[in-house]
Design an enzyme around this catalytic site. Structure first.
Site, PDB file in Angstrom:
ATOM      1  N   HIS A   1      -7.007  -5.882   2.362  1.00 32.97           N
ATOM      2  CA  HIS A   1      -5.596  -5.516   3.056  1.00 32.97           C
ATOM      3  C   HIS A   1      -4.855  -6.308   4.187  1.00 32.97           C
ATOM      4  O   HIS A   1      -6.294  -6.767   4.547  1.00 32.97           O
ATOM      5  CB  HIS A   1      -6.880  -4.213   3.792  1.00 32.97           C
TER       6      HIS A   1
ATOM      7  N   HIS B   1     -10.122  -5.034  -3.041  1.00 32.99           N
ATOM      8  CA  HIS B   1      -8.863  -5.082  -2.617  1.00 32.99           C
ATOM      9  C   HIS B   1      -9.073  -6.104  -0.816  1.00 32.99           C
ATOM     10  O   HIS B   1      -9.433  -5.489   0.124  1.00 32.99           O
ATOM     11  CB  HIS B   1      -7.961  -4.061  -2.563  1.00 32.99           C
TER      12      HIS B   1
ATOM     13  N   ASP C   1       0.884  -1.035  -0.281  1.00 36.35           N
ATOM     14  CA  ASP C   1      -0.258   0.319  -0.089  1.00 36.35           C
ATOM     15  C   ASP C   1       1.163   0.864   0.193  1.00 36.35           C
ATOM     16  O   ASP C   1       1.883   1.498   0.549  1.00 36.35           O
ATOM     17  CB  ASP C   1      -1.367  -0.112   1.023  1.00 36.35           C
TER      18      ASP C   1
HETATM   19  P1  AMP Z   1      -9.864   1.756   0.669  1.00 35.09           P
HETATM   20  O1  AMP Z   1     -10.208   2.751   1.500  1.00 35.09           O
HETATM   21  O2  AMP Z   1      -9.522   0.304   0.960  1.00 35.09           O
HETATM   22  O3  AMP Z   1     -10.268   1.141  -0.929  1.00 35.09           O
HETATM   23  O4  AMP Z   1      -8.385   1.359   0.250  1.00 35.09           O
HETATM   24  C1  AMP Z   1      -7.346   1.565  -1.009  1.00 35.09           C
HETATM   25  C2  AMP Z   1      -6.144   1.407  -0.313  1.00 35.09           C
HETATM   26  O5  AMP Z   1      -5.233   1.478  -1.589  1.00 35.09           O
HETATM   27  C3  AMP Z   1      -5.480   3.188   0.587  1.00 35.09           C
HETATM   28  O6  AMP Z   1      -5.163   1.951   1.456  1.00 35.09           O
HETATM   29  C4  AMP Z   1      -4.909   3.443  -0.672  1.00 35.09           C
HETATM   30  O7  AMP Z   1      -3.053   4.415   0.295  1.00 35.09           O
HETATM   31  C5  AMP Z   1      -4.049   2.706  -1.759  1.00 35.09           C
HETATM   32  N1  AMP Z   1      -3.819   2.797  -2.503  1.00 35.09           N
HETATM   33  C6  AMP Z   1      -4.224   4.078  -3.307  1.00 35.09           C
HETATM   34  N2  AMP Z   1      -3.353   3.961  -4.487  1.00 35.09           N
HETATM   35  C7  AMP Z   1      -2.133   3.255  -4.581  1.00 35.09           C
HETATM   36  C8  AMP Z   1      -1.312   3.442  -5.182  1.00 35.09           C
HETATM   37  N3  AMP Z   1      -1.072   3.693  -6.759  1.00 35.09           N
HETATM   38  N4  AMP Z   1      -0.311   1.942  -5.039  1.00 35.09           N
HETATM   39  C9  AMP Z   1      -0.555   1.438  -3.437  1.00 35.09           C
HETATM   40  N5  AMP Z   1      -1.335   1.854  -3.026  1.00 35.09           N
HETATM   41  C10 AMP Z   1      -2.900   2.397  -3.132  1.00 35.09           C
END
Ligand code: AMP
Ligand code: ZN
Length: 113
Positions: free
Chosen positions: A101, A99, A29
């Site tokens: 986590h 996704h 992340d």
């Molecule tokens: P959510 O809030 O469950 O939709 O989680 C989205 C996650 O994606 C967050 O923890 C972000 O930090 C992560 N995220 C967004 N863009 C990227 C990226 N380009 N590479 C890695 N993680 C990302």
């Protein structure tokens, strides 16, 4: 389709990949909330858990199995880890490609914020 995680899966956007196979990808992340914070995604675009069909059961189960394997590799299996899938606004979903986590390496509070 303008989906950032589809682009990561296709390597159009760089990411720190920790695991990959034909069905899923796991990467770090970009804004980690714990010492270990990895996202495990299906390569297939599925917007939210509400969009999962019968045909997606296998890949969703696969994400959980792969997350456990990564947790062992990252040495957070015995201490413990948390798997989270946020769905829609109240849960704080910001990327609309399902996704998982994988969070670990510190004590987590319950209930979550
Ligand atoms: P959510 O809030 O469950 O939709 O989680 C989205 C996650 O994606 C967050 O923890 C972000 O930090 C992560 N995220 C967004 N863009 C990227 C990226 N380009 N590479 C890695 N993680 C990302
Ligand atoms: Zn996508």
């Amino acid at each position: 389709m303008d989906c950032i995680f589809c682009k990561i899966a296709k390597k159009e956007i760089p990411s720190k990949i920790v695991y990959e196979d034909d069905k899923c990808l796991a990467f770090e992340d970009i804004n980690p909330q714990a010492p270990v914070h990895i996202l495990v995604i299906p390569k297939k675009h599925i917007a939210t858990t509400l969009d999962l069909g019968e045909e997606d059961k296998e890949v969703i189960g696969h994400l959980v199995v792969i997350a456990a394997q990564i947790a062992k590799e990252k040495q957070i299996a015995d201490s413990g880890y948390r798997l989270v899938i946020n769905t829609n606004r109240d849960a704080g979903q910001t990327v609309f490609h399902v996704h998982l986590h994988l969070l670990g390496g510190r004590v987590m509070s319950w209930p979550p914020g």
